[in-house]
Structures are given as C-alpha cells and as structure tokens.
Design an enzyme around this catalytic site. Structure first.
Site, short mmCIF file in Angstrom:
data_model
loop_
_atom_site.label_atom_id
_atom_site.label_comp_id
_atom_site.label_asym_id
_atom_site.label_seq_id
_atom_site.Cartn_x
_atom_site.Cartn_y
_atom_site.Cartn_z
N ASP A 122 0.87 -1.18 0.00
CA ASP A 122 0.00 0.00 0.00
C ASP A 122 0.90 1.23 0.00
OD1 ASP A 122 -2.04 1.86 0.42
OD2 ASP A 122 -2.19 1.45 2.57
N TYR A 124 1.67 5.43 -0.49
CA TYR A 124 1.14 6.64 0.17
C TYR A 124 1.53 7.79 -0.75
CZ TYR A 124 0.34 9.65 4.36
OH TYR A 124 -0.13 10.59 5.28
N HIS A 129 -3.70 13.96 0.03
CA HIS A 129 -4.18 13.08 1.10
C HIS A 129 -3.27 13.21 2.33
CE1 HIS A 129 -5.57 9.51 3.25
NE2 HIS A 129 -4.37 8.97 3.19
N ARG A 138 -2.53 15.78 13.09
CA ARG A 138 -1.36 16.39 13.74
C ARG A 138 -1.30 17.87 13.43
NH1 ARG A 138 -0.19 11.64 11.45
NH2 ARG A 138 0.34 12.68 9.50
N GLU A 196 -10.96 3.48 1.57
CA GLU A 196 -9.95 4.29 0.89
C GLU A 196 -10.07 3.99 -0.59
OE1 GLU A 196 -6.10 3.36 2.58
OE2 GLU A 196 -6.35 4.87 4.17
N GLU A 198 -8.53 3.86 -4.18
CA GLU A 198 -7.15 3.80 -4.69
C GLU A 198 -7.14 3.11 -6.06
OE1 GLU A 198 -4.14 2.66 -1.96
OE2 GLU A 198 -5.37 3.07 -0.17
N ASP A 230 -9.21 0.02 -0.03
CA ASP A 230 -8.27 -0.38 1.02
C ASP A 230 -8.90 -0.08 2.38
OD1 ASP A 230 -5.89 -1.26 2.15
OD2 ASP A 230 -4.94 0.72 2.02
N ARG A 234 -9.46 3.06 11.64
CA ARG A 234 -8.64 4.21 12.02
C ARG A 234 -8.21 4.21 13.49
NH1 ARG A 234 -6.92 5.38 7.13
NH2 ARG A 234 -8.60 6.02 5.73
N GLN A 237 -5.46 1.75 13.64
CA GLN A 237 -4.34 2.38 12.94
C GLN A 237 -3.64 3.41 13.84
OE1 GLN A 237 -5.45 3.97 9.10
NE2 GLN A 237 -3.54 5.08 8.84
N LYS A 248 -5.28 -2.62 8.50
CA LYS A 248 -5.70 -2.62 7.10
C LYS A 248 -5.60 -4.00 6.47
CE LYS A 248 -4.08 2.13 6.47
NZ LYS A 248 -4.81 2.91 5.45
N THR A 252 -9.23 -6.41 1.72
CA THR A 252 -8.99 -5.35 0.74
C THR A 252 -9.77 -5.76 -0.50
OG1 THR A 252 -6.75 -5.11 1.61
CG2 THR A 252 -7.21 -4.06 -0.52
N THR A 349 -4.47 6.39 -0.85
CA THR A 349 -5.74 7.09 -0.96
C THR A 349 -5.59 8.30 -1.87
OG1 THR A 349 -6.22 6.44 1.30
CG2 THR A 349 -7.61 8.18 0.36
N GLU A 363 -10.90 11.92 6.10
CA GLU A 363 -10.84 13.28 5.57
C GLU A 363 -12.22 13.93 5.50
OE1 GLU A 363 -8.12 13.83 2.03
OE2 GLU A 363 -7.95 11.67 2.30
MN MN Z 1 -4.30 2.67 1.55
#
Ligand code: MN
Length: 420
Positions: A122, A124, A129, A138, A196, A198, A230, A234, A237, A248, A252, A349, A363
C-alpha cells in the site's frame, strides 16, 4: 455489433477477468453487458498465434498464466480480440454457434478473483491526502515526512485477504488506544471503519533476485490497473502508529476487471512537478498519471428501506498523484527485490483539496468530528453495520469510455472471539 457506448466496457476497453459459468473457471473479456469467453475463442482456433497454448493459458481459471507472458503477447492478444469484435471481421460476427458459446451475459456468471494475488503493498503516493490527514491528525506539524518527497513510501501488506468485489467486510476487532482516563488499551470491534479509494497496479512478467527495473522500463512489467478499496480501521491504525499491520489487513476489495495499460493510453497525462527533483532511478520521461474519475457511494440500511439512491460521498481524480506506477515499480525493485505475475501495488488514498475530493471518511468527517449529514436524515462519522460502499471509476465518454466496473462491500457485524 454495437459499440456498447456508455458502458464501462466499450470496444476501447477490453478488460480481463475470471468467471465461472458452469463450465469451469475461465478468463474472459468484458464487452458491454457480456463476457467474451476466451477459452471458446481459443478452442475454435481464433487465438492461434497470440501466444503458445492459448487454451491452457485462458482455461487456467486465472489471469496469472497470461500475466506471466509479457508485453508482446499482451499486445497481440488485445489486437486479435479487438479485430474479432470489429464489424469487418466475419469469423466471430458470422458464426452464430460460436457466438452463442462465446458470449455470456455478465449477470449469468459468477465473477471471481481475476488472478492469484502475489506480493502486495500500500503506497502513500498522494500529497493532498497526506496534507489533509496531517492537518486533521497532527495540526501544527509538517504533514509531509522528510523522506516523502524523495521516494514513494509504502507498507507491505497481507496478500490472502485481498478479495473480489462483493465479499462482505466483517468489522474487524483490534487493539485501540486507551480511552480517556484509562491506562491500558482495549480490544474489540473497530469504531472507526473507513474506506480508501485507490488505484491498483497489476504486475506481469517476473524479475530475478537482484534485478532492478528502471522506471523507463516499467511499462514492460505493468500489465494493467484496477480499482482498490483499502478498508481501514482508524482507531486500530492510530494505536499501531506508522507500522500498519492489523489496521488494514482484514480485507482489501478489488474490482473484477483488470484494465490493460493499453486501454488507458488516451488518459495518460503529465503528473505534478516533483520538487525537489527526484533521484536518477526514479526519473521518468513519459506521462504516467491517469486522468480518470473515481467515485465513492454509500447506501445505508435506512436508505434501502426508504428506497433512496446511494449517496455520492467522494469524487476524485488520480491525475494529481505525486508518485506514479513507474516510480513505484522502480523504487520497490531498486534493492533487487523480485516482482512476479499477480503482484498488486496500490497507489494510496486519492484525494484533492475540493469538497468532494476526499478519498476516505477520515478526511470527509475530520476523523469523525464533523459527521456527514446524509439525505436519509442519518449522520455518519465512520461506517456502520449494514452500510454498502461502492467504488466506480472510468475515463472518457460514449464509445471511448473505459471503466473498471464497481467494487462493492457491505459492512457486517464483528465476530468477537470467544475466550478459551
Ligand atoms: Mn491505503
């Protein structure tokens, strides 16, 4: 034969999948509302010369044998099928018996996993995103890690839980952070189940240990593209932090059809300017980004009761992806790691900065702090049991439309493990 205009599966597409129609599992090509059975074509001699032993290759029940061949055979097969489906070629057009055997309605067959999945990871690769998530999770700190602009970062994943569209999503249990005032974490069903959207990159051909693939050579190893949901938990995660493991890996979901790279040529566009400049091994000269529309729809149990149509939650375009498929393959093989037929690497994502351009609920709802108000009068922070999430995606229009079919998953209640 009509052009199947407006279908995902026009003559411009010709994606491959695997199906069962009571005569064993076979490889087929989607065309309009039908599947073209490649075993029937091969047994009639119409695929002679596109590859060695086409009956065995397409009768094996999965795409792996075909993926193992390479770009020359992929190109020859695609050209032959396109020719056979054209108005000018009488061999299939005028053979009523063969047509009856070779065309099966999609609704009459069971679509299977298109191939046995090999290595999975996976990525990123979407900057928007990363920025959106950073601002939510954060706030005040730099959302882009120091290594991110220099390489496509990823986590290796769990191959055996990659499943075809329609397989239910059992709400996973896992370890989640200690609640307010608690000293130890809890273990139980996730309360933050997410999707997600993708793109998945499907590998063909194989490399040997120690053999890197140059980014410029990636099109010899990238067979095609599919849609990937995906699914992510959360809260699990959050506790696992950046070492994604169980958060995750429960399931999938992938689309039933692999769209060959050749069908996506009209949609290839330049990607965003990469600044700072990437290292030499990641440099690409051709356009590797794809100008497509990807949509996410949600249907709740209440919507079904009320007869409401599924609600559009997100619409994104992968053309803005920072890291492209060629760079993904070049990076992951740069150590000499092998790849093989059926490996599946997904993009990360796909998001943007617009209101609908949010490829996950994290999001869309700011990690649940701004719930979605649905037309049914319901609210959603994250997914509830009974929710059905559908991904779809396509490029072009009318007779040039090239689509992926849909990826559907219904959330079903957690199965909590009994104590011994
Ligand atoms: Mn993903």
């Amino acid at each position: 034969m009509d052009s199947h205009a407006d279908s995902d599966f026009t003559l411009a597409n010709l994606p491959y999948g695997a199906f069962e129609a009571g005569s064993g599992t076979r490889v087929g090509v989607a065309i309009g509302a039908s599947v073209l059975d490649l075993v029937e074509l091969a047994q009639s001699g119409l695929l002679d010369g596109v590859c060695d032993e086409p009956v065995e290759v397409f009768g094996s029940g999965s795409l792996n044998a075909f993926l193992a061949l390479g770009p020359e055979e992929w190109g020859a097969t695609r050209a032959r099928i396109a020719g056979l489906l054209s108005h000018d070629d009488p061999r299939l057009r005028d053979d009523v018996n063969l047509r009856e055997r070779a065309f099966v309605r999609q609704r009459d067959v069971e679509l299977l996993m298109p191939f046995d999945v090999g290595n999975v990871a996976d990525f990123y690769g979407c900057k928007e995103h990363a920025i959106n998530c950073g601002e939510i999770l954060r706030p005040g700190s730099d959302p882009i890690p120091a290594n991110w602009p220099h390489m496509p970062v990823a986590t290796n994943r769990h191959r055996s839980t990659v499943r075809e569209t329609g397989v239910p999503v059992i709400r996973p249990c896992g370890q989640t952070p200690p609640g307010p005032g608690a000293a130890i974490p809890r273990h139980g069903p996730t309360e933050k189940l997410d999707f997600e959207v993708e793109l998945g990159y499907v590998v063909g051909g194989a490399t040997e240990l120690g053999q890197p693939i140059a980014a410029a050579e990636a099109d010899r190893h990238l067979f095609g593209v599919m849609l990937v949901n995906d699914w992510s938990a959360r809260d699990i995660q959050r506790w696992e932090s950046t070492r994604h493991f169980t958060c995750k890996s429960f399931v999938t979901s992938i689309s039933p059809w692999v769209v060959p790279l050749a069908a996506l040529e009209p949609f290839r566009v330049p990607g965003p300017v990469q600044e700072p400049e990437v290292l030499d091994y990641l440099r690409v000269d051709s356009d590797w980004n794809l100008d497509l529309t990807l949509e996410v729809r949600l249907e709740t149990e209440r919507m079904r009761e009320l007869g409401l149509a599924p609600e559009l939650l997100a619409r994104v375009n992968p053309k803005g992806l920072y890291w492209n498929a060629a760079q993904v393959l070049a990076h992951l093989t740069s150590t000499g790691a092998t790849i093989g037929p059926g490996d599946l690497y997904w993009s990360g994502t796909i998001s943007g900065f617009g209101e609908l351009e949010r490829g996950c609920l994290l999001e869309l709802t700011h990690d649940g702090s701004r719930p979605l108000e649905l037309a049914s009068g319901e609210r959603r922070e994250y997914l509830a049991d009974g929710d059905v999430v559908t991904l779809s995606g396509w490029g072009g229009a009318d007779s040039g439309r090239v689509g992926f079919g849909s990826v559907v998953g219904e959330i079903v209640p957690a199965r909590v493990a009994a104590r011994a």
